[in-house]
Scaffold this motif. Sequence first.
Motif, mmCIF file in Angstrom:
data_model
loop_
_atom_site.group_PDB
_atom_site.id
_atom_site.type_symbol
_atom_site.label_atom_id
_atom_site.label_comp_id
_atom_site.label_asym_id
_atom_site.label_seq_id
_atom_site.Cartn_x
_atom_site.Cartn_y
_atom_site.Cartn_z
ATOM 1 N N ASP A 267 97.873 -49.054 45.101
ATOM 2 C CA ASP A 267 98.236 -48.842 46.505
ATOM 3 C C ASP A 267 97.523 -49.848 47.413
ATOM 4 N N VAL A 268 96.222 -50.047 47.161
ATOM 5 C CA VAL A 268 95.425 -50.954 47.990
ATOM 6 C C VAL A 268 95.964 -52.385 47.888
ATOM 7 N N VAL A 269 96.211 -52.839 46.673
ATOM 8 C CA VAL A 269 96.636 -54.223 46.472
ATOM 9 C C VAL A 269 98.058 -54.432 46.990
ATOM 10 N N GLN A 270 98.938 -53.501 46.734
ATOM 11 C CA GLN A 270 100.313 -53.657 47.208
ATOM 12 C C GLN A 270 100.363 -53.698 48.728
ATOM 13 N N GLU A 271 99.548 -52.867 49.377
ATOM 14 C CA GLU A 271 99.507 -52.898 50.842
ATOM 15 C C GLU A 271 98.982 -54.243 51.340
ATOM 16 N N ALA A 272 97.943 -54.765 50.676
ATOM 17 C CA ALA A 272 97.384 -56.061 51.093
ATOM 18 C C ALA A 272 98.417 -57.175 50.961
ATOM 19 N N LEU A 273 99.168 -57.163 49.871
ATOM 20 C CA LEU A 273 100.188 -58.193 49.688
ATOM 21 C C LEU A 273 101.338 -58.027 50.678
ATOM 22 N N SER A 274 101.694 -56.790 50.962
ATOM 23 C CA SER A 274 102.773 -56.536 51.925
ATOM 24 C C SER A 274 102.380 -56.952 53.331
ATOM 25 N N ASN A 275 101.070 -56.917 53.618
ATOM 26 C CA ASN A 275 100.582 -57.279 54.944
ATOM 27 C C ASN A 275 100.276 -58.764 55.084
ATOM 28 N N GLY A 276 100.682 -59.558 54.093
ATOM 29 C CA GLY A 276 100.579 -61.007 54.248
ATOM 30 C C GLY A 276 99.351 -61.643 53.650
ATOM 31 N N ARG A 277 98.670 -60.968 52.750
ATOM 32 C CA ARG A 277 97.504 -61.572 52.124
ATOM 33 C C ARG A 277 97.904 -62.861 51.417
ATOM 34 N N GLY A 278 97.087 -63.909 51.585
ATOM 35 C CA GLY A 278 97.398 -65.204 51.005
ATOM 36 C C GLY A 278 96.705 -65.439 49.678
ATOM 37 N N ARG A 352 94.546 -56.725 36.326
ATOM 38 C CA ARG A 352 95.539 -57.545 37.028
ATOM 39 C C ARG A 352 95.439 -57.352 38.539
ATOM 40 N N LEU A 353 95.186 -56.135 38.949
ATOM 41 C CA LEU A 353 95.088 -55.853 40.383
ATOM 42 C C LEU A 353 93.873 -56.549 40.998
ATOM 43 N N LEU A 354 92.773 -56.568 40.271
ATOM 44 C CA LEU A 354 91.590 -57.270 40.761
ATOM 45 C C LEU A 354 91.857 -58.773 40.840
ATOM 46 N N ASP A 355 92.583 -59.313 39.860
ATOM 47 C CA ASP A 355 92.957 -60.731 39.904
ATOM 48 C C ASP A 355 93.782 -61.031 41.153
ATOM 49 N N LEU A 356 94.745 -60.172 41.439
ATOM 50 C CA LEU A 356 95.626 -60.386 42.583
ATOM 51 C C LEU A 356 94.864 -60.360 43.900
ATOM 52 N N HIS A 357 93.937 -59.428 44.004
ATOM 53 C CA HIS A 357 93.241 -59.266 45.291
ATOM 54 C C HIS A 357 92.157 -60.310 45.487
ATOM 55 N N ASP A 364 81.706 -54.104 49.472
ATOM 56 C CA ASP A 364 81.388 -52.688 49.629
ATOM 57 C C ASP A 364 82.376 -51.977 50.540
ATOM 58 N N ALA A 365 82.923 -52.717 51.494
ATOM 59 C CA ALA A 365 83.833 -52.108 52.465
ATOM 60 C C ALA A 365 85.246 -51.931 51.923
ATOM 61 N N ASN A 366 85.514 -52.499 50.759
ATOM 62 C CA ASN A 366 86.868 -52.437 50.206
ATOM 63 C C ASN A 366 86.964 -51.294 49.193
ATOM 64 N N PRO A 367 87.901 -50.366 49.376
ATOM 65 C CA PRO A 367 88.006 -49.246 48.431
ATOM 66 C C PRO A 367 88.401 -49.669 47.025
ATOM 67 N N LEU A 368 88.921 -50.888 46.865
ATOM 68 C CA LEU A 368 89.358 -51.330 45.543
ATOM 69 C C LEU A 368 88.210 -51.292 44.539
ATOM 70 N N GLN A 369 87.026 -51.755 44.943
ATOM 71 C CA GLN A 369 85.901 -51.777 44.014
ATOM 72 C C GLN A 369 85.456 -50.363 43.629
ATOM 73 N N ARG A 370 85.659 -49.398 44.517
ATOM 74 C CA ARG A 370 85.308 -48.017 44.189
ATOM 75 C C ARG A 370 86.279 -47.449 43.148
ATOM 76 N N PHE A 371 87.564 -47.720 43.339
ATOM 77 C CA PHE A 371 88.542 -47.288 42.337
ATOM 78 C C PHE A 371 88.217 -47.894 40.972
ATOM 79 N N TRP A 372 87.850 -49.173 40.986
ATOM 80 C CA TRP A 372 87.520 -49.880 39.742
ATOM 81 C C TRP A 372 86.317 -49.241 39.056
ATOM 82 N N ARG A 373 85.226 -49.046 39.806
ATOM 83 C CA ARG A 373 84.012 -48.477 39.213
ATOM 84 C C ARG A 373 84.242 -47.041 38.740
#
Length: 408
Positions: A267-278, A352-357, A364-373
Amino acid sequence: MSAPLSATPPLSGQDLVAAATSLRPLLAAHAERTESERRPTPENLDGLREAGLLRLTTPRDAGGYEADTRTQVDVLLELARACPSTAWVMAVFSGLKPMLRMLSKPARAEFYEGGPDTVACSVASLNGQGRLTGDGVRISGEWAVASGCEDAQWALLGVPLHGVGRSDDHRQGDGTQDGPQPVQPATVLVPTADLWVKDTWHAVGMRGTGSQSLVAGDVLVPLHRVVAAAVATPQDGVTTVFPPAGKLAMTLALLAPVVGAAVGARDVVQEALSNGRGVMATVYARAADSPSARMWLADATHLVDRAVRSVQDTADELDAAMTADAMPVLQRSRIRMGMVSAVEDARSAMSRLLDLHGTSGFSDANPLQRFWRDMETGSRHIQFNPFITREDHGRALLGVEPPVSLLL
């Protein structure tokens, strides 16, 4: 026992899953605090209670919904998309209640005196020591990694029971027994108010599960709250043998938050890509414009979806087998192999999601690392041991008995 809440309209499985979905914004808002305080926040627990989820698997005659395994895992998958630690604690709370059928009717009545939202934590491994006496079993010792113990009213603890089956022929003149005393496994139900919590949970992931240690110092447990062959007496409504499908369902409940963490990361990565992450150091101002990035997201999503389907299909199979007194070892082994495969799909998807992001996902401010851990820590639970599970499955396929795992 408190009277059933007959005035409360029954909720369907879809209603309960929808209630879990509605809690995701609340859990996400308190996920960082849950981790820093190393236990679910009061707001999270209040949310679970108000949504009726603490009574998810409470029997209907005690005011609960008595949800099946499929509903349970779907609820946990939704909760974990926001906060895997809270979902893990919820998995323990909901997964244990069916096991209470092994206890005597007076014990179950005592448990639910506090209402249908009463919950228990557990440490199944045999720790500490128990001594059979005339008035019950006296326990002492320490039980580590009791997830949710600070917020549970009861604890189910595994205890090696001493003083069982003594023979007068082996007593010395002073009344003590000559030679080693027989030991038998037992499970005891103890109010957490009779125990104390030792602060031992300092982990990289699943920090918010409150998985501290419970300590007992010569606590008396009455016989009606003890499950052991040595103290077994016929009791109305007691399930003397817990169904094998029920044991596997408890494991599956712990798997759901692990897979749900991968869903949350997606969810986190898809939202980031949808919002224009480069993609830095490329010609792509938007990663979504890159065919390879879209393929990477598709692969990750496929793996996540396959893990989710595996959990759900297994839940359906276990619900269908719940009334069976036995399950062939090959079937049980195959189910455990499926759980391990779901873990491996979730891990591959997370990579793969970590690679994309990119590296900002480890902020610390990104929830992605919490999901990963949380996923990496929860997936290393002993129930999901990949090499022992494979070893046992090979033995089962060739009819080599017994299995090497004590969990199978």
